[in-house]
Design a protein around this motif. Structure first.
Motif, mmCIF file in Angstrom:
data_model
loop_
_atom_site.group_PDB
_atom_site.id
_atom_site.type_symbol
_atom_site.label_atom_id
_atom_site.label_comp_id
_atom_site.label_asym_id
_atom_site.label_seq_id
_atom_site.Cartn_x
_atom_site.Cartn_y
_atom_site.Cartn_z
ATOM 1 N N THR A 74 -18.978 28.945 23.096
ATOM 2 C CA THR A 74 -18.951 28.240 21.807
ATOM 3 C C THR A 74 -20.353 27.783 21.912
ATOM 4 O O THR A 74 -21.076 27.320 21.289
ATOM 5 N N GLY A 75 -21.654 28.863 22.709
ATOM 6 C CA GLY A 75 -22.712 28.321 23.268
ATOM 7 C C GLY A 75 -23.317 28.279 24.599
ATOM 8 O O GLY A 75 -22.893 29.072 25.556
ATOM 9 N N LEU A 76 -24.523 28.287 24.348
ATOM 10 C CA LEU A 76 -25.827 28.784 25.355
ATOM 11 C C LEU A 76 -26.368 27.278 26.141
ATOM 12 O O LEU A 76 -26.285 26.069 25.702
ATOM 13 N N ARG A 77 -25.539 27.305 27.921
ATOM 14 C CA ARG A 77 -25.517 25.787 28.331
ATOM 15 C C ARG A 77 -27.656 26.587 29.033
ATOM 16 O O ARG A 77 -27.596 27.198 29.965
ATOM 17 N N LEU A 78 -27.821 25.489 28.837
ATOM 18 C CA LEU A 78 -29.368 25.088 29.773
ATOM 19 C C LEU A 78 -29.206 24.104 30.683
ATOM 20 O O LEU A 78 -28.954 22.890 30.008
ATOM 21 N N THR A 79 -30.174 24.851 31.582
ATOM 22 C CA THR A 79 -30.243 23.967 32.538
ATOM 23 C C THR A 79 -31.984 23.534 33.447
ATOM 24 O O THR A 79 -32.737 25.029 32.634
ATOM 25 N N THR A 80 -32.213 21.929 33.511
ATOM 26 C CA THR A 80 -33.557 22.344 33.862
ATOM 27 C C THR A 80 -34.196 22.907 35.383
ATOM 28 O O THR A 80 -33.075 23.113 35.993
ATOM 29 N N ALA A 81 -35.744 23.191 35.941
ATOM 30 C CA ALA A 81 -35.279 23.137 37.211
ATOM 31 C C ALA A 81 -34.740 21.701 38.353
ATOM 32 O O ALA A 81 -34.043 22.606 39.081
ATOM 33 N N ARG A 82 -34.870 20.883 37.639
ATOM 34 C CA ARG A 82 -34.285 19.511 38.145
ATOM 35 C C ARG A 82 -33.208 19.776 39.083
ATOM 36 O O ARG A 82 -32.237 19.377 40.051
ATOM 37 N N SER A 83 -32.499 20.059 37.411
ATOM 38 C CA SER A 83 -30.693 19.870 37.554
ATOM 39 C C SER A 83 -30.399 21.201 38.282
ATOM 40 O O SER A 83 -29.462 21.361 39.589
ATOM 41 N N ALA A 123 -31.105 38.275 33.409
ATOM 42 C CA ALA A 123 -31.144 38.767 32.456
ATOM 43 C C ALA A 123 -30.136 39.176 32.178
ATOM 44 O O ALA A 123 -28.576 39.120 31.694
ATOM 45 N N VAL A 124 -29.905 40.564 33.734
ATOM 46 C CA VAL A 124 -28.717 40.955 34.193
ATOM 47 C C VAL A 124 -27.554 39.775 34.222
ATOM 48 O O VAL A 124 -26.466 40.454 33.758
ATOM 49 N N ASP A 125 -27.211 38.959 34.517
ATOM 50 C CA ASP A 125 -26.412 37.782 34.659
ATOM 51 C C ASP A 125 -25.915 37.581 33.594
ATOM 52 O O ASP A 125 -24.634 37.378 33.300
ATOM 53 N N LEU A 126 -26.962 37.245 32.975
ATOM 54 C CA LEU A 126 -26.356 36.325 31.387
ATOM 55 C C LEU A 126 -25.964 37.338 31.193
ATOM 56 O O LEU A 126 -24.813 37.168 30.135
ATOM 57 N N ILE A 175 -26.539 21.932 26.274
ATOM 58 C CA ILE A 175 -25.430 22.817 25.630
ATOM 59 C C ILE A 175 -26.029 22.729 23.590
ATOM 60 O O ILE A 175 -26.359 22.155 23.090
ATOM 61 N N LEU A 176 -26.380 24.372 23.960
ATOM 62 C CA LEU A 176 -26.582 25.213 22.070
ATOM 63 C C LEU A 176 -25.616 25.456 21.751
ATOM 64 O O LEU A 176 -25.265 26.772 21.874
ATOM 65 N N PRO A 177 -24.552 24.847 20.909
ATOM 66 C CA PRO A 177 -23.224 25.720 20.139
ATOM 67 C C PRO A 177 -24.637 26.601 19.318
ATOM 68 O O PRO A 177 -25.227 26.059 18.709
ATOM 69 N N MET A 231 -21.469 36.437 29.487
ATOM 70 C CA MET A 231 -21.293 36.479 28.297
ATOM 71 C C MET A 231 -20.751 35.612 27.524
ATOM 72 O O MET A 231 -20.010 35.202 26.689
ATOM 73 N N ASN A 232 -18.888 35.308 28.476
ATOM 74 C CA ASN A 232 -17.565 35.098 28.497
ATOM 75 C C ASN A 232 -17.219 34.836 26.560
ATOM 76 O O ASN A 232 -16.734 34.154 25.857
ATOM 77 N N GLY A 233 -17.736 36.277 26.575
ATOM 78 C CA GLY A 233 -16.607 36.116 24.187
ATOM 79 C C GLY A 233 -17.927 35.808 23.425
ATOM 80 O O GLY A 233 -17.566 36.126 22.670
ATOM 81 N N LEU A 234 -19.210 35.608 24.065
ATOM 82 C CA LEU A 234 -20.208 34.941 22.569
ATOM 83 C C LEU A 234 -20.394 36.240 22.460
ATOM 84 O O LEU A 234 -21.361 37.249 23.383
#
Length: 232
Positions: free
Chosen positions: A205-214, A87-90, A2-4, A94-97
């Protein structure tokens, strides 16, 4: 991970929209007219304002006219423009961000490319006309943060090009690079990097990053759930 953050500042071309075929065709036609080596021109054009790159090749007295000519060549075309993955999905989740666009394109180019790619545009947009200096100068990102009334240091800048990464870092923001247009080594100045925006989701409150593995593990989990669970 998570990147706040208080807001997200998006680059557009190469980050949200792929217009590479259009840009390259226009640049090669323009370069032939002005006696410029097209490959050399294109080698460091991405992420920079057209006028700034043109100024690297032509005398000051020719820059304005030559920039208008290249902009006109790009404006007459829309072929090959597509939204980049995720891009479009994000942008629609944005959940209010809060977010803004900070682009080296002019307003007309931005309008055309986002419309063709069906990219939703936020209310806050900073274009090439809005700043005295283009990327890698941080003016665009600083202006966007002011318009959103947030501290630049509390923002995440999402970029795909070295010039934009430098601008984001100079603004004091955390920079997330997407590997959509440059090899990983060219993006090493970013604080974080992902393959593309399919690896990014927004929370309030931020962005969640996921890796290819997750991502792969999540797909397996969904598949198991649909089959009714693992067999013992």
């Amino acid at each position: 991970m998570i990147l706040p953050c208080a807001a997200v500042l998006f680059d557009v071309d190469g980050t949200l929209v792929d217009s590479t075929p259009l840009v390259e065709r226009a640049a090669r036609e323009w370069a032939a007219e002005y006696g410029v080596d097209a490959d050399e021109f294109l080698s460091d054009a991405h992420g920079r304002r057209t006028a700034d790159r043109v100024a690297d090749f032509l005398p000051p007295g020719q820059v304005a006219e030559a920039t208008e000519r290249l902009d006109a060549l790009e404006a007459t075309r829309s072929d090959g423009i597509t939204a980049l993955p995720g891009a479009v999905d994000l942008l629609t989740n944005m959940n209010g961000l809060p977010c803004a666009f900070v682009t080296s394109m002019d307003r007309a180019q931005l309008r055309t490319r986002t419309e063709v790619a069906a990219i939703p545009v936020p209310p806050t947009v900073v274009t090439a006309e809005d700043v005295p200096e283009g990327k890698p100068d941080p003016s665009g990102y600083l202006r966007a943060a002011r318009r959103l009334d947030v501290d630049p240091a509390a923002c995440i800048v999402i970029e795909d090009a070295p010039a934009g990464i430098a601008a984001g870092r100079a603004s004091g923001a955390t920079v997330l690079a997407v590997r959509t247009s440059h090899p990983p080594g060219a993006l090493s100045a970013a604080h974080h990097a992902v393959e593309d925006l399919t690896r990014v989701t927004a929370t309030p409150t931020g962005l969640r990053l996921t890796t290819a593995r997750s991502v792969a593990m999540a797909r397996v989990a969904r598949s198991v759930t649909r089959r009714g669970g693992p067999r013992g």
